[in-house]
Scaffold this motif. Structure first.
Motif, PDB file in Angstrom:
ATOM      1  N   LEU A 107      -7.482  -9.728   3.436  1.00 43.50           N
ATOM      2  CA  LEU A 107      -7.136 -11.103   3.807  1.00 43.50           C
ATOM      3  C   LEU A 107      -6.087 -11.100   4.913  1.00 43.50           C
ATOM      4  N   ALA A 108      -5.107 -10.216   4.748  1.00 49.62           N
ATOM      5  CA  ALA A 108      -4.043 -10.146   5.751  1.00 49.62           C
ATOM      6  C   ALA A 108      -4.620  -9.747   7.102  1.00 49.62           C
ATOM      7  N   GLU A 109      -5.575  -8.810   7.053  1.00 49.32           N
ATOM      8  CA  GLU A 109      -6.234  -8.352   8.287  1.00 49.32           C
ATOM      9  C   GLU A 109      -6.932  -9.534   8.971  1.00 49.32           C
ATOM     10  N   ARG A 110      -7.661 -10.332   8.150  1.00 51.45           N
ATOM     11  CA  ARG A 110      -8.388 -11.481   8.696  1.00 51.45           C
ATOM     12  C   ARG A 110      -7.449 -12.522   9.278  1.00 51.45           C
ATOM     13  N   MET A 111      -6.261 -12.643   8.651  1.00 50.02           N
ATOM     14  CA  MET A 111      -5.337 -13.685   9.085  1.00 50.02           C
ATOM     15  C   MET A 111      -4.579 -13.290  10.349  1.00 50.02           C
ATOM     16  N   LYS A 112      -4.730 -12.025  10.729  1.00 44.06           N
ATOM     17  CA  LYS A 112      -3.971 -11.537  11.879  1.00 44.06           C
ATOM     18  C   LYS A 112      -4.285 -12.348  13.141  1.00 44.06           C
ATOM     19  N   ASP A 135       2.828 -16.911  -2.279  1.00 41.60           N
ATOM     20  CA  ASP A 135       2.081 -17.913  -3.045  1.00 41.60           C
ATOM     21  C   ASP A 135       0.788 -18.279  -2.347  1.00 41.60           C
ATOM     22  N   ARG A 136       0.880 -18.479  -1.046  1.00 47.40           N
ATOM     23  CA  ARG A 136      -0.301 -18.855  -0.277  1.00 47.40           C
ATOM     24  C   ARG A 136      -1.378 -17.788  -0.374  1.00 47.40           C
ATOM     25  N   MET A 137      -0.963 -16.539  -0.174  1.00 41.82           N
ATOM     26  CA  MET A 137      -1.950 -15.464  -0.195  1.00 41.82           C
ATOM     27  C   MET A 137      -2.526 -15.266  -1.590  1.00 41.82           C
ATOM     28  N   LEU A 138      -1.659 -15.393  -2.601  1.00 41.26           N
ATOM     29  CA  LEU A 138      -2.141 -15.191  -3.966  1.00 41.26           C
ATOM     30  C   LEU A 138      -3.086 -16.307  -4.378  1.00 41.26           C
ATOM     31  N   GLY A 139      -2.954 -17.460  -3.721  1.00 39.03           N
ATOM     32  CA  GLY A 139      -3.861 -18.562  -3.988  1.00 39.03           C
ATOM     33  C   GLY A 139      -5.285 -18.275  -3.533  1.00 39.03           C
ATOM     34  N   MET A 140      -5.443 -17.237  -2.703  1.00 36.12           N
ATOM     35  CA  MET A 140      -6.770 -16.949  -2.162  1.00 36.12           C
ATOM     36  C   MET A 140      -7.531 -15.936  -3.006  1.00 36.12           C
ATOM     37  N   ILE A 141      -6.897 -15.359  -4.016  1.00 34.55           N
ATOM     38  CA  ILE A 141      -7.637 -14.433  -4.876  1.00 34.55           C
ATOM     39  C   ILE A 141      -7.713 -15.041  -6.280  1.00 34.55           C
ATOM     40  N   ASP A 142      -8.542 -14.418  -7.150  1.00 35.68           N
ATOM     41  CA  ASP A 142      -8.751 -15.053  -8.455  1.00 35.68           C
ATOM     42  C   ASP A 142      -7.458 -15.067  -9.265  1.00 35.68           C
ATOM     43  N   ALA A 143      -7.395 -15.999 -10.208  1.00 37.78           N
ATOM     44  CA  ALA A 143      -6.139 -16.297 -10.890  1.00 37.78           C
ATOM     45  C   ALA A 143      -5.603 -15.096 -11.667  1.00 37.78           C
ATOM     46  N   ARG A 144      -6.507 -14.333 -12.305  1.00 36.57           N
ATOM     47  CA  ARG A 144      -6.039 -13.232 -13.134  1.00 36.57           C
ATOM     48  C   ARG A 144      -5.396 -12.144 -12.261  1.00 36.57           C
ATOM     49  N   SER A 145      -6.066 -11.824 -11.139  1.00 36.18           N
ATOM     50  CA  SER A 145      -5.504 -10.820 -10.252  1.00 36.18           C
ATOM     51  C   SER A 145      -4.188 -11.301  -9.674  1.00 36.18           C
ATOM     52  N   ALA A 146      -4.157 -12.596  -9.308  1.00 36.45           N
ATOM     53  CA  ALA A 146      -2.937 -13.149  -8.726  1.00 36.45           C
ATOM     54  C   ALA A 146      -1.784 -13.048  -9.707  1.00 36.45           C
ATOM     55  N   ALA A 147      -2.075 -13.337 -10.979  1.00 37.38           N
ATOM     56  CA  ALA A 147      -1.019 -13.271 -11.997  1.00 37.38           C
ATOM     57  C   ALA A 147      -0.488 -11.840 -12.122  1.00 37.38           C
ATOM     58  N   LEU A 182      -5.348  -4.496 -10.372  1.00 40.75           N
ATOM     59  CA  LEU A 182      -4.231  -4.572  -9.429  1.00 40.75           C
ATOM     60  C   LEU A 182      -4.587  -3.879  -8.114  1.00 40.75           C
ATOM     61  N   HIS A 183      -5.198  -2.697  -8.249  1.00 41.98           N
ATOM     62  CA  HIS A 183      -5.545  -1.934  -7.062  1.00 41.98           C
ATOM     63  C   HIS A 183      -6.538  -2.713  -6.194  1.00 41.98           C
ATOM     64  N   ARG A 184      -7.556  -3.293  -6.866  1.00 40.03           N
ATOM     65  CA  ARG A 184      -8.554  -4.069  -6.109  1.00 40.03           C
ATOM     66  C   ARG A 184      -7.910  -5.285  -5.472  1.00 40.03           C
ATOM     67  N   ALA A 185      -7.006  -5.935  -6.227  1.00 44.22           N
ATOM     68  CA  ALA A 185      -6.353  -7.136  -5.695  1.00 44.22           C
ATOM     69  C   ALA A 185      -5.548  -6.789  -4.455  1.00 44.22           C
ATOM     70  N   MET A 186      -4.868  -5.641  -4.473  1.00 42.58           N
ATOM     71  CA  MET A 186      -4.063  -5.258  -3.317  1.00 42.58           C
ATOM     72  C   MET A 186      -4.960  -4.995  -2.110  1.00 42.58           C
ATOM     73  N   LYS A 187      -6.121  -4.383  -2.380  1.00 41.20           N
ATOM     74  CA  LYS A 187      -7.061  -4.134  -1.276  1.00 41.20           C
ATOM     75  C   LYS A 187      -7.542  -5.454  -0.683  1.00 41.20           C
ATOM     76  N   ARG A 188      -7.857  -6.376  -1.598  1.00 38.64           N
ATOM     77  CA  ARG A 188      -8.363  -7.678  -1.179  1.00 38.64           C
ATOM     78  C   ARG A 188      -7.291  -8.414  -0.358  1.00 38.64           C
ATOM     79  N   LEU A 189      -6.050  -8.332  -0.828  1.00 42.33           N
ATOM     80  CA  LEU A 189      -4.957  -8.996  -0.098  1.00 42.33           C
ATOM     81  C   LEU A 189      -4.790  -8.364   1.279  1.00 42.33           C
ATOM     82  N   GLU A 249       0.836  -1.196   0.000  1.00 40.31           N
ATOM     83  CA  GLU A 249       0.000   0.000   0.000  1.00 40.31           C
ATOM     84  C   GLU A 249       0.867   1.239   0.000  1.00 40.31           C
ATOM     85  N   GLY A 250       1.937   1.183   0.783  1.00 36.75           N
ATOM     86  CA  GLY A 250       2.872   2.302   0.792  1.00 36.75           C
ATOM     87  C   GLY A 250       3.438   2.538  -0.586  1.00 36.75           C
TER      88      GLY A 250
END
Lengths: 208, 213
Positions: free
Chosen positions: A203-208, A151-163, A193-200, A27-28
């Protein structure tokens, strides 16, 4: 997310901490890219104040890079080299065409001039691009994200965004090139990309 | 060493300087195409176009003689410019397609003609003139391209020079084809290809010297 992975995420503090790091770093970097791109864009239109601000922001980072790489050389020389880099940034700024973040352009110019400056002074310096990227990064954070966790985190979002995230944020390709590869326009890629970063980040927040 | 101004003063003076002119596609393509037009125009005006050019171009094999080099020149020019921008990735994939098409034409003709005729067709009767003309006629365009690209910031000067040399030589070959009457693909893929490679090599050598920064 499989139950096993979830259990791992809850019970193992490592990945969660690193996920947080990833969130703050990316985000930074996004914010910083927007600011630097805007400053350089205005600078190239003739806005001297924007260029002054850009140079003022990048100078401490460049100084840190040169200092770290040039141990054993007198500090006076460090400042000479820094000035050579700053001069090159000015002379060559017309080569940034705005298709990728100015950050990548800056990395490449800084690396080229620093290596060249040391070489001309009879010192060989090994300066991988990753190092430059690392040292000039917006918010260096405590530890780089391990590939496995990414890899683990990218596995949780859709393939196109992850790529896209993988290509642009982890492999350092330009958004334009990554967009061409998956067959969307650069504008679309930026939005995805922007949406994917928000989603990640969520996810990171939830995994805390 | 003590005469060096403070970094803050340098930054202020840089910020007060006008921005250097941007490096644009038009800024590179314009002068290169102009140089090609002048040298090819003079050449064709003095030496002449082939007889019945319009009829000849109706033959796809003869049209390919101009179109294939052109299909190489345009992406080479685009990549030359891109390679002068730090941080941009240069993928040579676009160059492979016309090269592969030329090779296919060469092979197709090779299996078509009786084996005794391959060598005479390949050697033709104007190979030396072809190599010399294309190389000489492309030199001004290469030089003009290099001068423009000195404003660029190539991280690999030899590669950028090679690409501009390739663009100039391929563009020249496309124009030279309007004069040349040797229409066997065995001839023109070989000698045009070799001429383009020579132009590429000259560009690489010149780029290594001229494009450092």
């Amino acid at each position: 997310m499989t139950p096993d992975a979830q259990a791992l995420a809850w019970h193992c503090p490592g990945p969660a901490r690193q996920a947080n790091v990833m969130r703050s770093r990316t985000e930074g970097a996004l914010d910083q890219d927007r600011i630097w791109d805007d400053l350089m864009h205005r600078a190239n239109q003739g806005d001297g104040a924007a260029f002054l601000q850009f140079l003022t922001q990048v100078t401490p980072r460049l100084r840190g890079l040169i200092r770290a790489r040039g141990r054993g050389l007198p500090p006076d020389l460090h400042e000479d080299i820094l000035q050579e880099v700053l001069l090159a940034i000015h002379l060559k700024r017309g080569t940034w065409d705005g298709t990728g973040p100015v950050r990548f352009w800056l990395y490449a110019v800084a690396r080229h001039k620093v290596v060249d400056a040391f070489r001309r002074r009879g010192r060989r310096v090994h300066l991988p691009l990753d190092d430059v990227a690392e040292m000039l990064a917006a918010d260096p954070g405590p530890a780089p994200l391990a590939a496995r966790d990414a890899d683990r985190m990218l596995g949780m979002i859709d393939a196109r965004s992850a790529a896209l995230v993988r290509a642009v944020r982890l492999e350092g390709q330009s958004t334009e090139d990554a967009a061409a590869r998956i067959g969307v326009t650069p504008g679309t890629a930026r939005v995805v990309l922007h949406r994917a970063m928000k989603r990640l980040a969520e996810l990171a927040e939830r995994m805390k | 060493m003590t005469q060096r101004p403070s970094t803050e003063a340098l930054i202020r003076s840089l910020a007060a300087s006008p921005p250097p002119p941007p490096l644009t596609a038009r800024g590179l393509a314009g002068p290169v195409v102009a140089a090609l037009t002048i040298s090819l125009g003079l050449f064709l005006w003095l030496i002449g176009l082939r007889a019945n050019l319009g009829q000849a171009l109706a033959d796809p094999a003869i049209l390919a003689k101009s179109l294939l080099p052109l299909a190489l020149a345009v992406p080479a020019l685009v990549l030359a410019l891109r390679s002068a921008r730090p941080g941009r990735v240069v993928r040579p994939g676009l160059l492979i397609l016309p090269a592969a098409a030329a090779l296919a034409l060469f092979l197709a003709r090779g299996v078509q003609v009786p084996s005794g005729q391959i060598l005479p067709e390949l050697l033709g009767h104007s190979a030396a003139a072809c190599l010399l003309s294309i190389t000489a006629l492309s030199a001004p365009a290469t030089l003009v391209g290099l001068i423009v690209l000195r404003r660029g910031a190539s991280l690999r000067p030899a590669r950028t020079g090679a690409l501009i040399g390739m663009a100039a030589a391929a563009g020249t070959a496309a124009g030279y084809a309007l004069h040349c009457t040797e229409d066997s693909p065995l001839f023109f893929t070989t000698w045009y290809g070799l001429a383009i490679l020579i132009g590429t090599g000259i560009g690489a050598l010149a780029g290594q010297r001229l494009l450092r920064w």
